[in-house]
Write a protein that holds these residues in place. Sequence first.
Motif, short mmCIF file in Angstrom:
data_model
loop_
_atom_site.label_atom_id
_atom_site.label_comp_id
_atom_site.label_asym_id
_atom_site.label_seq_id
_atom_site.Cartn_x
_atom_site.Cartn_y
_atom_site.Cartn_z
N LEU A 24 0.83 -1.21 0.00
CA LEU A 24 0.00 0.00 0.00
C LEU A 24 0.87 1.26 0.00
O LEU A 24 0.58 2.23 -0.70
CB LEU A 24 -0.94 0.00 1.22
N LYS A 25 1.95 1.22 0.78
CA LYS A 25 2.87 2.37 0.84
C LYS A 25 3.53 2.60 -0.52
O LYS A 25 3.56 3.73 -1.03
CB LYS A 25 3.93 2.10 1.92
N LYS B 125 6.09 10.29 12.50
CA LYS B 125 5.38 10.45 11.21
C LYS B 125 4.24 9.44 11.07
O LYS B 125 3.52 9.46 10.07
CB LYS B 125 6.36 10.25 10.04
N LEU B 126 4.11 8.55 12.05
CA LEU B 126 3.03 7.55 12.01
C LEU B 126 2.01 7.86 13.10
O LEU B 126 2.36 8.02 14.27
CB LEU B 126 3.59 6.14 12.23
N MET B 127 0.74 7.92 12.73
CA MET B 127 -0.34 8.14 13.68
C MET B 127 -1.31 6.96 13.62
O MET B 127 -1.56 6.41 12.54
CB MET B 127 -1.10 9.43 13.37
N ILE B 128 -1.81 6.58 14.78
CA ILE B 128 -2.83 5.53 14.85
C ILE B 128 -4.17 6.22 15.12
O ILE B 128 -4.32 6.92 16.11
CB ILE B 128 -2.54 4.52 15.98
N ALA B 129 -5.12 6.04 14.20
CA ALA B 129 -6.46 6.63 14.36
C ALA B 129 -7.46 5.52 14.65
O ALA B 129 -7.41 4.45 14.02
CB ALA B 129 -6.87 7.39 13.11
N PHE C 73 5.86 12.43 4.39
CA PHE C 73 4.44 12.42 4.73
C PHE C 73 4.19 12.02 6.17
O PHE C 73 5.01 11.34 6.79
CB PHE C 73 3.68 11.44 3.82
N THR C 74 3.05 12.42 6.68
CA THR C 74 2.50 11.83 7.90
C THR C 74 1.58 10.70 7.45
O THR C 74 0.72 10.90 6.58
CB THR C 74 1.69 12.86 8.72
N TRP C 75 1.76 9.54 8.03
CA TRP C 75 0.97 8.35 7.66
C TRP C 75 -0.02 8.05 8.78
O TRP C 75 0.33 8.09 9.95
CB TRP C 75 1.88 7.15 7.44
#
Length: 458
Positions: free
Chosen positions: A14-15, A71-75, A36-38
């Motif tokens: 996907l990346k 740069k990685l966020m968990i939503a 990017f922020t992912w």
Amino acid sequence: MTALKVFSESLRFLKDDALKTINSKAPGQNFTPSDFTWVLTVPAIWDESAKQFMREAATQAGIVTEGTEDKLMIALEPEAASVWCKKLPSDGFITENHNSNSLDQTKGFQTIIVDCGGGTIDITVHKILNNGALKEKHRASGNNLGGQTVDRKFQEFLREIFTDGVWDEYEETYPSEVQKMIFEFSRLKQVDEDIEIPCPFNLGKLARRKKDIEKFFESVQGASWNKGVIKISREKLRSFYDESLQGMTKSLKEILEKDLKIDFILLVGGFAESKILRQHIIEQFVGKYKILCPARPQEAILRGAVEFGRNPKIVTCRRSRFTYGVAVLKKFDESEHKQEKKLLADGKEWCKDIFKKLLEVGQDVAWDETREHLLNAADPKQTQMSVRLFRTEKKNPEYVDDSGVEEIGSFVVKLCNSKTNQERKVKIELNFGSAIRATGTDLNTGKKSTLKFEFKNV
């Protein structure tokens, strides 16, 4: 293959695909992951160990590297959906238009978000604040009875039809064809009518070795054979949903009984595209609550995740799912403490393994909020201090080895030279942002040790 390998390779694909698409639209730019922020979305009922697993998978996939973890966020999926749906006008929903205003303009209203995913049904309660931000009013709950439960019932029904070991042999010999059948069925889950599934050539071939295919259908209710197609009746299709819908209704009623003054029930996620699901929720709850479902319920999570990535503080407050604390020493009291917990240090009697609470289960915790506690060295000759962190669903645990208390990480803080006669204190900070982080600082030297919680992998 390990789950971590499967997840990391899926994320890598996907990346790579995202970067390929972006770079094709921006010739000469050559963007890399660190530009990017992912945002990775996960079910709200996943615990920290599952989120940690996703962070590790993302790191192995090359989405982030050491030094770029921020740069990685968990939503959380229902939160992301809520962020998007509150902006939608009334014609952005396919069930029961509420009025001409968007949810964003209904200040003070409280909404149950039901994220109907493939694996899980996730339920969260949000209140819309004056500034349009969201406050969690009930900690995430739900079950593992998502859309794949319906797929499993469909598969079980095929086994009922194709007896004499036919279906078992087909599953074992042609697993990719079985997956294709399930995928075709999942597209048909949106309807509330009789459905037709083409019978794959190899399934038909295996069945004919035993007897005429029509004969397999003689002893089953709700299915028939018609020139290479398996027909399933509307009633039988609806029966595949029973377990999932009953679980969803039970989870919703448990929350609604708590008198949270709910105004809306918002259905999102790919499974919410099912007409049978939406109709069931309307029949169960219409009249008391307004039932809403965006025109593209699966997209709501994706679009909301982008909004969340740009402004994570839009969800201002969450309810803690656990009580968090650290192991500390306390002066030993014969009348209060267990004898086996007695410890002698610097000529004094201490009680070890005391659970010092930093955050209580059910308490509100703001985005990026930090909870602190000061630890004192029990022995002046100590050169380092071990900090152990724990969590539990109990409100007031006494000791860190009580039943139901789990150690979730530890780290060592180096202490200053003991000959200086300075008071030796370590400040523990527990930060609740996109990831939970723990830091220990020697207050004499300012030196820090940091731990991102090392939860056990799922």
